[in-house]
Design a protein around this motif. Structure first.
Motif, PDB file in Angstrom:
ATOM      1  N   ALA A 416     -29.136 106.062  22.488  1.00 11.87           N
ATOM      2  CA  ALA A 416     -28.874 106.946  21.350  1.00 11.87           C
ATOM      3  C   ALA A 416     -29.226 106.293  20.017  1.00 11.87           C
ATOM      4  CB  ALA A 416     -27.397 107.357  21.352  1.00 11.87           C
ATOM      5  N   ASN A 417     -29.819 105.104  20.043  1.00 11.62           N
ATOM      6  CA  ASN A 417     -30.254 104.388  18.838  1.00 11.62           C
ATOM      7  C   ASN A 417     -29.084 104.109  17.895  1.00 11.62           C
ATOM      8  OD1 ASN A 417     -32.312 103.135  17.401  1.00 11.62           O
ATOM      9  ND2 ASN A 417     -32.676 104.924  16.105  1.00 11.62           N
ATOM     10  N   GLN A 418     -27.931 103.772  18.488  1.00 15.93           N
ATOM     11  CA  GLN A 418     -26.755 103.468  17.672  1.00 15.93           C
ATOM     12  C   GLN A 418     -26.608 101.966  17.418  1.00 15.93           C
ATOM     13  OE1 GLN A 418     -23.460 105.162  19.824  1.00 15.93           O
ATOM     14  NE2 GLN A 418     -24.312 107.237  19.766  1.00 15.93           N
ATOM     15  N   MET A 419     -27.336 101.151  18.159  1.00 19.27           N
ATOM     16  CA  MET A 419     -27.265  99.710  17.991  1.00 19.27           C
ATOM     17  C   MET A 419     -28.297  99.243  16.964  1.00 19.27           C
ATOM     18  SD  MET A 419     -24.967  98.297  19.997  1.00 19.27           S
ATOM     19  CE  MET A 419     -23.999  98.640  21.484  1.00 19.27           C
ATOM     20  N   SER A 420     -27.942  98.206  16.245  1.00 20.40           N
ATOM     21  CA  SER A 420     -28.871  97.600  15.294  1.00 20.40           C
ATOM     22  C   SER A 420     -28.519  96.131  15.136  1.00 20.40           C
ATOM     23  CB  SER A 420     -28.809  98.310  13.937  1.00 20.40           C
ATOM     24  OG  SER A 420     -27.519  98.141  13.355  1.00 20.40           O
ATOM     25  N   LEU A 421     -29.423  95.390  14.509  1.00 18.21           N
ATOM     26  CA  LEU A 421     -29.198  93.972  14.248  1.00 18.21           C
ATOM     27  C   LEU A 421     -29.178  93.716  12.748  1.00 18.21           C
ATOM     28  CD1 LEU A 421     -31.492  92.169  16.871  1.00 18.21           C
ATOM     29  CD2 LEU A 421     -29.038  92.607  17.010  1.00 18.21           C
ATOM     30  N   HIS A 422     -28.192  92.923  12.319  1.00 23.96           N
ATOM     31  CA  HIS A 422     -28.173  92.381  10.964  1.00 23.96           C
ATOM     32  C   HIS A 422     -28.413  90.884  11.081  1.00 23.96           C
ATOM     33  CE1 HIS A 422     -25.948  95.782   8.606  1.00 23.96           C
ATOM     34  NE2 HIS A 422     -26.887  96.257   9.423  1.00 23.96           N
ATOM     35  N   TYR A 423     -28.923  90.302  10.009  1.00 21.69           N
ATOM     36  CA  TYR A 423     -29.295  88.898  10.042  1.00 21.69           C
ATOM     37  C   TYR A 423     -28.618  88.138   8.917  1.00 21.69           C
ATOM     38  CZ  TYR A 423     -32.892  90.618  13.195  1.00 21.69           C
ATOM     39  OH  TYR A 423     -33.542  91.209  14.242  1.00 21.69           O
ATOM     40  N   GLN A 424     -27.938  87.052   9.260  1.00 25.00           N
ATOM     41  CA  GLN A 424     -27.302  86.192   8.269  1.00 25.00           C
ATOM     42  C   GLN A 424     -28.158  84.946   8.087  1.00 25.00           C
ATOM     43  OE1 GLN A 424     -23.354  84.641   9.124  1.00 25.00           O
ATOM     44  NE2 GLN A 424     -22.841  84.765   6.951  1.00 25.00           N
ATOM     45  N   PRO A 425     -28.481  84.590   6.832  1.00 25.84           N
ATOM     46  CA  PRO A 425     -29.366  83.449   6.597  1.00 25.84           C
ATOM     47  C   PRO A 425     -28.715  82.112   6.928  1.00 25.84           C
ATOM     48  CG  PRO A 425     -28.577  84.334   4.518  1.00 25.84           C
ATOM     49  CD  PRO A 425     -28.128  85.294   5.582  1.00 25.84           C
ATOM     50  N   LEU A 426     -29.539  81.160   7.352  1.00 27.03           N
ATOM     51  CA  LEU A 426     -29.122  79.790   7.624  1.00 27.03           C
ATOM     52  C   LEU A 426     -29.859  78.886   6.647  1.00 27.03           C
ATOM     53  CD1 LEU A 426     -29.545  79.802  11.533  1.00 27.03           C
ATOM     54  CD2 LEU A 426     -27.540  80.499  10.206  1.00 27.03           C
ATOM     55  N   TYR A 427     -29.090  77.989   5.972  1.00 29.64           N
ATOM     56  CA  TYR A 427     -29.674  77.116   4.956  1.00 29.64           C
ATOM     57  C   TYR A 427     -29.549  75.657   5.363  1.00 29.64           C
ATOM     58  CZ  TYR A 427     -29.956  81.097   1.820  1.00 29.64           C
ATOM     59  OH  TYR A 427     -30.274  82.294   1.255  1.00 29.64           O
ATOM     60  N   GLY A 428     -30.433  74.853   4.774  1.00 28.55           N
ATOM     61  CA  GLY A 428     -30.361  73.423   4.975  1.00 28.55           C
ATOM     62  C   GLY A 428     -29.207  72.821   4.193  1.00 28.55           C
ATOM     63  N   ARG A 429     -29.082  71.482   4.269  1.00 26.72           N
ATOM     64  CA  ARG A 429     -27.951  70.793   3.634  1.00 26.72           C
ATOM     65  C   ARG A 429     -27.918  71.029   2.131  1.00 26.72           C
ATOM     66  NH1 ARG A 429     -27.771  64.431   4.437  1.00 26.72           N
ATOM     67  NH2 ARG A 429     -28.062  65.190   6.584  1.00 26.72           N
ATOM     68  N   ASP A 430     -29.076  71.236   1.510  1.00 21.59           N
ATOM     69  CA  ASP A 430     -29.099  71.417   0.054  1.00 21.59           C
ATOM     70  C   ASP A 430     -28.688  72.819  -0.363  1.00 21.59           C
ATOM     71  OD1 ASP A 430     -31.214  72.900   0.933  1.00 21.59           O
ATOM     72  OD2 ASP A 430     -32.751  71.797  -0.183  1.00 21.59           O
ATOM     73  N   ALA A 431     -28.404  73.687   0.590  1.00 28.46           N
ATOM     74  CA  ALA A 431     -27.982  75.065   0.313  1.00 28.46           C
ATOM     75  C   ALA A 431     -29.070  75.871  -0.388  1.00 28.46           C
ATOM     76  CB  ALA A 431     -26.684  75.100  -0.507  1.00 28.46           C
ATOM     77  N   ARG A 432     -30.284  75.385  -0.399  1.00 23.62           N
ATOM     78  CA  ARG A 432     -31.390  76.100  -1.040  1.00 23.62           C
ATOM     79  C   ARG A 432     -32.538  76.373  -0.069  1.00 23.62           C
ATOM     80  NH1 ARG A 432     -33.720  73.046  -5.702  1.00 23.62           N
ATOM     81  NH2 ARG A 432     -34.697  75.067  -6.100  1.00 23.62           N
ATOM     82  N   THR A 433     -32.681  75.498   0.932  1.00 22.40           N
ATOM     83  CA  THR A 433     -33.795  75.634   1.869  1.00 22.40           C
ATOM     84  C   THR A 433     -33.425  76.636   2.963  1.00 22.40           C
ATOM     85  OG1 THR A 433     -34.453  73.343   1.480  1.00 22.40           O
ATOM     86  CG2 THR A 433     -35.328  74.436   3.450  1.00 22.40           C
ATOM     87  N   LEU A 434     -34.142  77.757   2.989  1.00 19.54           N
ATOM     88  CA  LEU A 434     -33.905  78.772   4.013  1.00 19.54           C
ATOM     89  C   LEU A 434     -34.576  78.333   5.317  1.00 19.54           C
ATOM     90  CD1 LEU A 434     -32.811  81.597   4.741  1.00 19.54           C
ATOM     91  CD2 LEU A 434     -35.061  82.501   4.113  1.00 19.54           C
ATOM     92  N   ILE A 435     -33.780  78.238   6.375  1.00 15.34           N
ATOM     93  CA  ILE A 435     -34.295  77.780   7.672  1.00 15.34           C
ATOM     94  C   ILE A 435     -34.581  78.962   8.593  1.00 15.34           C
ATOM     95  CG2 ILE A 435     -33.740  76.432   9.732  1.00 15.34           C
ATOM     96  CD1 ILE A 435     -32.035  74.650   7.946  1.00 15.34           C
ATOM     97  N   GLY A 436     -33.719  79.950   8.554  1.00 15.54           N
ATOM     98  CA  GLY A 436     -33.894  81.103   9.428  1.00 15.54           C
ATOM     99  C   GLY A 436     -32.685  82.020   9.334  1.00 15.54           C
ATOM    100  N   TYR A 437     -32.491  82.833  10.392  1.00 19.10           N
ATOM    101  CA  TYR A 437     -31.404  83.802  10.405  1.00 19.10           C
ATOM    102  C   TYR A 437     -30.723  83.804  11.770  1.00 19.10           C
ATOM    103  CZ  TYR A 437     -33.754  85.758   6.286  1.00 19.10           C
ATOM    104  OH  TYR A 437     -34.336  85.935   5.067  1.00 19.10           O
TER     105      TYR A 437
END
Length: 684
Positions: A416-437
């Motif tokens: 029924a297309n009721q499921m979806s994915l949300h993504y939370q970002p993952l950062y490096g130790r400096d809290a600025r480098t985006l690594i993934g989700y």
């Protein structure tokens, strides 16, 4: 029905003896019949040869090779059909054929015979030598033959007999004696004798069978009793089986409707029985079941019934009780009895038991309905922490109805297309480098709205829907991550149920291939509890995935069943510190020591460390000071749908990672729905 070994041996000896006697009798009769035929043929041949030597004129001259005189030919013609003889041959002392009886009908006799005449191509020399030897020895030679369709009698004898006159061997005669009638008479006699003997053997067999049956009757009665018992009782425990229990429950309900005694139904499950089976084997589990049955029988009164419904499920019918107050002491006694230790071999185990109670006439009158409500009460007892008892409550029906509806809707949620994915970002130790989700599962119910994974993941695992959901999450996450900048990774949680199938590696490989995502950009997260069961099988799957280049992370490290052996036996790429440690970093100094130890241990094993639930600047600073490699939480970024991940303001760092210019400073409390996709939840 099982008979005693001694009875079987006696009967077998009788049958074997009678069979051997019958075989021996047949052999003796056949041998005697053949002997009679041989003896009769030999006597006929000897008589014929003796008579011929006395009555045939000029016989000595014939054997000397001087030819057959008319007088000798006339007498030999008369002897051709004498004493069942239908053919003959005359041979000289050297074994040469000098007369064949078939030629006596010809006007003139052959002057000489070839070596093969009357003997058979290729056998002349051998026959001639055999006849010569027989003549020189002065003894007859006998051969019994049976033929069909050759123009000769069905049974006849060929007899080589020396012909003597005045003690001198003149030559030999081969006499063909028709023994068909004699053989027929012998066969008829054989049939008559065999019939009589067979009748005697049958009488003996009947006598032996009767004696055997008389000896066997007590064993049969015992076997019948055993069969009846096994038809109604569980073989392992000796309690009633499910079929007998259902029948007994119907009878109790019928008697109650006719004015009989009231009764209550107790459904019982042993607590943690699966762990006993998995850790110590089925033999230990069987012993626990036997002891538990004995304890249940010791708790109930005479007339009450104990049944094993299957596995570690038991049921008890208590007669003569109709109220909660009357059942409570018995239910409490059962819980206390099952909670005592179990001695299995040299080990002492503890299982315990949970009890659900439904009372006939109060909670239900239909047997099936009563059993269902006792099961609901048992479910609540287990939900309350196990090792206790619970009575049926009307409110439980509404809870179970809601659960059933949610299960039904969950089966249709993907279609029924009721499921979806949300993504939370993952950062490096400096809290600025985006690594993934990290992929987080969402269920938008058409009536209930957003349903948190903590509410439906455990239900999906219980009903088996988690397999389809897990495949969908994996494929969707890989497909959406393929559109991100190449350095970014996507983390997907795997449920323990997904490892139960044999094709997990194939599913992951197919998902990556279909999405066009490099294996190095996929990270799979598992919980420590997954490694408790089937460790070798799970480790084998993880090693195969790791060999493909996929990163493997241990989720919720430091809680539950943490074991350093897991880090030693399998080189995880990452461990994730549970959000509970992150939350208490600023409140308890011991938590800081534990977090520092986890990070130091992981780094010494060349394993990265991720901290979940970063919500305040002080938490982030404490983790950075302790060398945590990755940070994740609402302070740094809220989960969002794939089409909302613009990567705006993020730049590529010199090391190839994507980095944003300024860190976020929002402080938002964690919501219950923000649990990882496919995170396994504990079963009640």
């Amino acid at each position: 029905m099982k008979m005693r070994s001694a009875d079987w041996k006696i009967f077998t000896l009788w049958v074997t003896g009678l069979a051997l006697a019958a075989v021996c009798l047949v052999w003796v009769l056949r041998a005697e019949s053949k002997r009679q035929l041989e003896q009769g043929g030999e006597q006929s041949g000897l008589r014929w040869a003796h008579f011929a030597s006395r009555t045939v004129p000029d016989l000595e001259a014939a054997f000397a090779g001087q030819g057959i005189t008319p007088a000798a030919r006339e007498q030999l013609s008369r002897l051709r059909r004498t004493d069942d003889v239908f053919r003959f041959k005359l041979f000289d002392r050297l074994g040469n054929l000098i007369l064949l009886s078939d030629d006596l009908d010809q006007p003139t006799l052959p002057s000489a015979y070839s070596a093969e005449d009357g003997i058979g191509q290729g056998a002349a020399a051998a026959t001639r030598f055999a006849i010569r030897d027989q003549i020189l020895a002065g003894k007859p030679y006998f051969e019994l033959k049976r033929e069909t369709g050759s123009g000769r009698p069905a049974v006849y004898s060929e007899v080589y007999v020396p012909v003597q006159r005045d003690g001198k061997v003149l030559g030999a005669v081969q006499v063909f004696v028709d023994q068909t009638e004699l053989a027929r008479n012998a066969e008829s006699a054989f049939v008559r004798v065999a019939g009589v003997v067979a009748a005697l053997l049958l009488v003996l067999l009947a006598v032996a069978s009767y004696q055997f049956w008389m000896r066997l009757r007590p064993s049969l009665r015992q076997a019948e009793t055993r069969v009846r018992y096994m038809a109604h009782h569980d073989v392992l425990s000796g309690a009633l089986n499910r079929a007998s229990f259902n029948e007994m429950l119907k009878q109790a309900a019928w008697r109650r409707a006719e004015g009989g005694p009231a009764f209550a139904l107790l459904c019982i499950d042993l607590d943690h029985f699966k762990e006993v089976n998995d850790s110590l084997g089925h033999a230990a589990g069987d012993e626990v079941l036997r002891v538990a049955t004995q304890r249940l029988k010791a708790c109930v009164r005479e007339g009450d019934q104990v049944a094993r419904l299957g596995g570690d499920e038991f049921a008890v019918v208590l007669l003569g009780v109709a109220s909660v107050a009357a059942v409570t002491p018995l239910a409490q006694r059962i819980v206390e009895a099952l909670s005592q230790s179990y001695d299995v071999g040299d080990q002492r185990l503890r299982c315990g038991g949970s009890v659900g109670v439904a009372i006939h006439g109060v909670d239900a009158t239909d047997p099936d309905d009563l059993l269902g409500k006792a099961d609901l009460a048992l479910y609540r007892a287990k939900a309350q922490g196990r090792g206790t008892f619970s009575f049926y409550d009307v409110a439980m029906d509404q809870q179970m109805q809601t659960r059933r509806e949610l299960t039904r809707d969950l089966r249709d949620a993907i279609a029924a297309n009721q499921m979806s994915l949300h993504y939370q970002p993952l950062y490096g130790r400096d809290a600025r480098t985006l690594i993934g989700y990290e992929a987080l599962l969402r269920w938008q119910h058409p009536k209930r709205g957003n349903i948190a994974p903590v509410e439906f993941i455990a239900l999906a695992e219980e009903t088996g829907v988690i397999d389809a959901i897990g495949v969908w999450v994996l494929r969707r996450a890989c497909t959406e991550a393929a559109g991100w900048p190449a350095p970014l990774t996507v983390a997907v949680n795997l449920s323990a149920m997904q490892f139960a199938s044999d094709n997990l590696v194939q599913l992951v490989t197919q998902a990556l291939s279909d999405a066009g995502l490099a294996p190095e950009r996929l990270e799979l997260e598992i919980t420590e509890s997954l490694l408790m069961n089937n460790t070798e099988q799970v480790m084998g799957v993880l090693r195969s995935l790791s060999a493909m280049g996929i990163s493997i992370a241990m989720d919720d490290f430091g809680t539950g069943y943490s074991s350093l052996a897991y880090l030693w036996r399998f080189p995880f790429d990452k461990v994730k510190i549970d959000r509970a440690f992150t939350h208490n970093l600023g409140h308890d100094a011991k938590v800081g020591v534990i977090v520092h130890s986890i990070i130091s241990l992981a780094h010494s094993l060349d394993i990265r460390v991720n901290a979940e639930g970063v919500e305040t600047p002080s938490q982030m600073a404490a983790l950075q000071d302790r060398g945590c490699d990755e940070l994740q939480g609402f302070l740094l970024g809220r989960p969002g749908p794939a089409d909302g991940l613009t990567h705006a303001g993020w730049v590529v760092a010199p090391d190839g990672a994507t980095r944003r210019a300024e860190p976020r400073e929002s402080l938002i409390d964690s919501l219950p729905m923000d649990w990882p996709a496919s995170r396994p939840a504990p079963l009640v």
